[in-house]
Design an enzyme around this catalytic site. Structure first.
Site, mmCIF file in Angstrom:
data_model
loop_
_atom_site.group_PDB
_atom_site.id
_atom_site.type_symbol
_atom_site.label_atom_id
_atom_site.label_comp_id
_atom_site.label_asym_id
_atom_site.label_seq_id
_atom_site.Cartn_x
_atom_site.Cartn_y
_atom_site.Cartn_z
ATOM 1 N N VAL A 42 0.821 -1.205 0.000
ATOM 2 C CA VAL A 42 0.000 0.000 0.000
ATOM 3 C C VAL A 42 0.859 1.260 0.000
ATOM 4 O O VAL A 42 0.415 2.330 -0.446
ATOM 5 C CB VAL A 42 -0.942 -0.020 1.236
ATOM 6 C CG1 VAL A 42 -0.149 0.141 2.540
ATOM 7 C CG2 VAL A 42 -2.034 1.036 1.148
ATOM 8 N N LYS A 43 2.100 1.148 0.469
ATOM 9 C CA LYS A 43 2.957 2.321 0.618
ATOM 10 C C LYS A 43 3.400 2.913 -0.722
ATOM 11 O O LYS A 43 3.879 4.050 -0.759
ATOM 12 C CB LYS A 43 4.187 1.971 1.460
ATOM 13 C CG LYS A 43 3.858 1.538 2.877
ATOM 14 C CD LYS A 43 3.294 2.662 3.719
ATOM 15 C CE LYS A 43 3.223 2.265 5.182
ATOM 16 N NZ LYS A 43 2.773 3.370 6.036
ATOM 17 N N ASP A 44 3.257 2.151 -1.811
ATOM 18 C CA ASP A 44 3.578 2.717 -3.126
ATOM 19 C C ASP A 44 2.809 4.004 -3.361
ATOM 20 O O ASP A 44 3.320 4.965 -3.950
ATOM 21 C CB ASP A 44 3.208 1.735 -4.243
ATOM 22 C CG ASP A 44 4.129 0.533 -4.317
ATOM 23 O OD1 ASP A 44 5.049 0.430 -3.480
ATOM 24 O OD2 ASP A 44 3.923 -0.306 -5.215
ATOM 25 N N ALA A 47 4.195 6.953 -1.216
ATOM 26 C CA ALA A 47 5.594 7.235 -1.539
ATOM 27 C C ALA A 47 5.688 8.107 -2.784
ATOM 28 O O ALA A 47 6.414 9.119 -2.812
ATOM 29 C CB ALA A 47 6.353 5.925 -1.737
#
Length: 325
Positions: A42-44, A47
């Site tokens: 999910v951090k894509d 970021a």
């Protein structure tokens, strides 16, 4: 149709119904499967948003270096953005994080610095402090600070939230997510509550983290802070991205319960997910068992992929060493 770079493939992840682990529970429980992002988490989403917002603000200049403290997944998203845009990356991690996460970041060209986990956040050896120091020492560098950078929440408010609303055709009644930096749960919750204020948001915390007690009492109790093993969930600080006003309730989940549920998701649902995914699902089901009605629809986010944890929760010897098998 084709994408010009892999970061354009971020988002539009599927909602998948949970079937076996939800037996005996009323309502429909859907998983938002975020390992379908190109960096497998999910951090894509946040970021890339942090990088693009920094570029617009002039904080990140051509040829610059991105320096971030990460449990691994944000680093991967930042690394993909850096590759696409021509930046270097240095990631600072605690020694609690899996070796797989360190190796994955090195594989995509990042320099990785490992720090001790069992130190206070303001200790100069902590990964927070080391990331800030490296930023100060490195010319033309940018420290995104995912904990307090509100681009984190904005990414989920503008993208993940609408995806969930549209994916459930507005039928969602409950939203559940693990809480670390807070961007995912709070960005999505803010968006969903604007569409329907009755939507209930459940935050999943871990033992050793301050969130649940702070929500319930307003007290930052240092006695709540102690070492725990689950990665990517809970904190010993209060990140600015955690907006307690849009989280209705917290449930804490043990390391063991999270690990065993993660393994169940792989074996019973075919969802080969990461450790905090087990935390989120275990906590969500605890709540659902008591509160969900037949007509309710709960969405739980599954933040990352099981490849990050092959040496830990998917390793029978490691699990036995913890006394969990």
């Amino acid at each position: 149709m084709h994408y010009n770079h892999i970061i354009e493939a971020v988002g539009r992840t599927p909602l998948v119904k949970l079937n076996k682990v939800t037996e005996g529970i009323k309502g429909t429980i859907l998983a938002k499967v975020e390992y379908m992002n190109p960096g497998n988490s999910v951090k894509d989403r946040m970021a890339i948003r942090m990088v693009e917002d920094a570029e617009k603000a002039g904080l990140l200049k051509p040829g610059g270096t991105i320096i971030e403290g990460t449990s691994g997944n944000t680093g991967m998203g930042l690394a993909l953005a850096a590759i696409a845009k021509g930046y270097s990356t240095i990631f600072v991690m605690s020694d609690k994080q899996s070796k797989e996460k360190q190796d994955i970041l090195r594989a995509v060209g990042a320099q990785v610095v490992v720090c001790p986990v069992d130190v206070a956040p303001d200790d100069p050896r902590s990964y927070y402090s080391v990331a800030r120091r490296l930023n100060a020492e490195t010319p033309n560098s940018f420290y995104p600070n995912q904990y307090d950078n509100m681009s984190n929440t904005a990414a989920h408010y503008e993208n993940t939230g609408p995806e969930i609303w549209e994916g459930t055709e507005g039928k969602i009644t409950h939203w559940a997510a693990g809480v670390g930096t807070g961007g995912t749960i709070c960005g999505v919750s803010k968006y969903l509550k604007e569409q329907n204020p009755a939507i209930f948001t459940l935050g999943i915390d871990t033992y050793g983290s301050v969130f649940k007690k702070y929500k319930e009492t307003g007290v930052f109790d240092t006695n709540e802070i102690y070492p725990y093993k689950t990665e990517g969930i809970g904190e010993d600080i209060l990140p600015k991205n955690v907006n307690f006003d849009v989280i209705d309730e917290f449930i804490k989940v043990t390391d063991k319960d999270a690990a065993l549920m993660t393994r169940r998701l792989a074996k019973e649902e075919g969802l080969f997910v990461g450790w905090s995914c087990g935390s989120a699902v275990f906590g969500a089901l605890e709540y659902a068992r008591e509160h969900l009605k037949e007509t309710d629809t709960m969405v739980v986010v599954l933040p990352d992929h099981g490849t990050r944890y092959l040496g830990k929760i998917y390793n029978d010897d490691w699990m036995r060493a913890q006394g969990w098998l």
